[in-house]
Design an enzyme around this catalytic site. Sequence first.
Site, PDB file in Angstrom:
ATOM      1  N   ASP A  14       0.908  -1.000   0.317  1.00  0.00           N
ATOM      2  CA  ASP A  14      -0.017  -0.397   0.092  1.00  0.00           C
ATOM      3  C   ASP A  14       0.976   1.313   0.046  1.00  0.00           C
ATOM      4  O   ASP A  14       0.555   2.210  -0.892  1.00  0.00           O
ATOM      5  CB  ASP A  14      -0.904  -0.120   1.259  1.00  0.00           C
ATOM      6  CG  ASP A  14      -1.994  -1.043   0.895  1.00  0.00           C
ATOM      7  OD1 ASP A  14      -2.568  -1.160   0.043  1.00  0.00           O
ATOM      8  OD2 ASP A  14      -2.902  -1.288   2.210  1.00  0.00           O
ATOM      9  N   ASP A 123      -7.507   2.315  11.910  1.00  0.00           N
ATOM     10  CA  ASP A 123      -6.162   3.000  11.760  1.00  0.00           C
ATOM     11  C   ASP A 123      -6.512   4.016  11.319  1.00  0.00           C
ATOM     12  O   ASP A 123      -5.639   5.273  11.959  1.00  0.00           O
ATOM     13  CB  ASP A 123      -4.741   1.928  11.435  1.00  0.00           C
ATOM     14  CG  ASP A 123      -4.325   0.783  12.178  1.00  0.00           C
ATOM     15  OD1 ASP A 123      -4.764   1.285  13.489  1.00  0.00           O
ATOM     16  OD2 ASP A 123      -4.347   0.178  11.402  1.00  0.00           O
TER      17      ASP A 123
END
Length: 407
Positions: A14, A123
């Site tokens: 990512d 998160d």
Amino acid sequence: MTEKIVLAYSGGLDTSVMIKWLQEKYNAEVITATINVGQPGDLAEVEQKANKLGVLKHYSIDAKEEFATKYIFPAIKANALYEGKYPLSTTLSRPLIVAKMVEIAEKESATALAHGCTGKGNDQVRFDISIGCLAPDLKIIAPVREWNMTRDEEIEYAKAKGIAVSTAAKKYSIDESIWGRSIECGALEDASREPPEDAFEWTTSPKDAPDTPEYVTIEFKAGVPVALNNETLAPVSLIEKLNKTSGKHGVGRIDHIEDRMVGIKSREIYECPAATVLLEAHKDLEKMVLTRHEVLFKQQIDTQWTFLVYAGLWLDPLREDLEAFINKSQENVTGEVCVKLYKGGLQVVGRSSPMSLYDQNLVNYNIKTGFNQSYSKGFIELWGLQTKMHNLLKRKIKGQKTAKGEV
Ligand code: ARG
């Protein structure tokens, strides 16, 4: 004005894709920051990867010690297991990572911070709130929330941009710190099926674990672990060592359904060997040294602390308010706990403390102890007084016989 972005960089899929995407989409200068909270892997390689992707600068910060003492230790004191299961292995590192990124952003006069969180997880909540608290003027960019690429499309994009994709990245999404390993995605999303063995890296499959149990003695001082098997160790070494020992015995695998902040229920898999052992041992020792009233009240405080931290509110003043109580309660949490590790299971099998409220003389079945059994009769009379009155009343209303033949 060109955007100057500090990106929390792990070296994984990512965030690697993100470097290219931020450069292209925002025409930005990207500074990468890898905060070491004990994730295994070669930090020099991560730096190389970042540089290859054309970043302006890369920071590699060792924050393990700070992570252990300022984030993990408070969690141990709070017996922090979210929903009774999850030791917050990913959660706890988030506010620390943000604090480090903000320091870098200030030094580099950056205009924005970027992170690799999805729009579905916890998160993002932790990153965005902590950034908002520590650097309200910085822009927050969360590419994964914006770009709407599927994981397969992302892998395609990565390949097109010459970004190396590891085999593990294709299968699972992994986050690691010394407090544990979180494993998500792929086959694990089917909550009805046992996780495939290849999801695990820190723990031996219990069936292959040693056939003889191993005992570890943990010494606590004022609520925090200070020694393993009589060897005084610094916080990070103690946790790392215990991860190895308990992992070898298959201890610390967690599989549960977790309530995320955004409302989603998710099936989560973790490997947290040291955390599982230390939390169990700490809780056990507390029961030996705290009064019953302290234990019961503290459970509520612990639950509140754990929820607050899980929910991204590390910087809410309530955390420190609760810690004022928690820290005071830990003054006597000193002693040794012996834990038996065997085939994926753990059991506290012994504990001792100079501050112990456990008195073998009191509990002993011998008649001649310091405990005056004749007091118990009167105590029971008064303890059960209201309960008995209520039941007496009930009997009267029903016309049943009461004591001494009265109706
Ligand atoms: N559910 C956990 C938490 O919210 C773990 C998240 C793990 N992240 C990951 N990329 N695998 O703290």
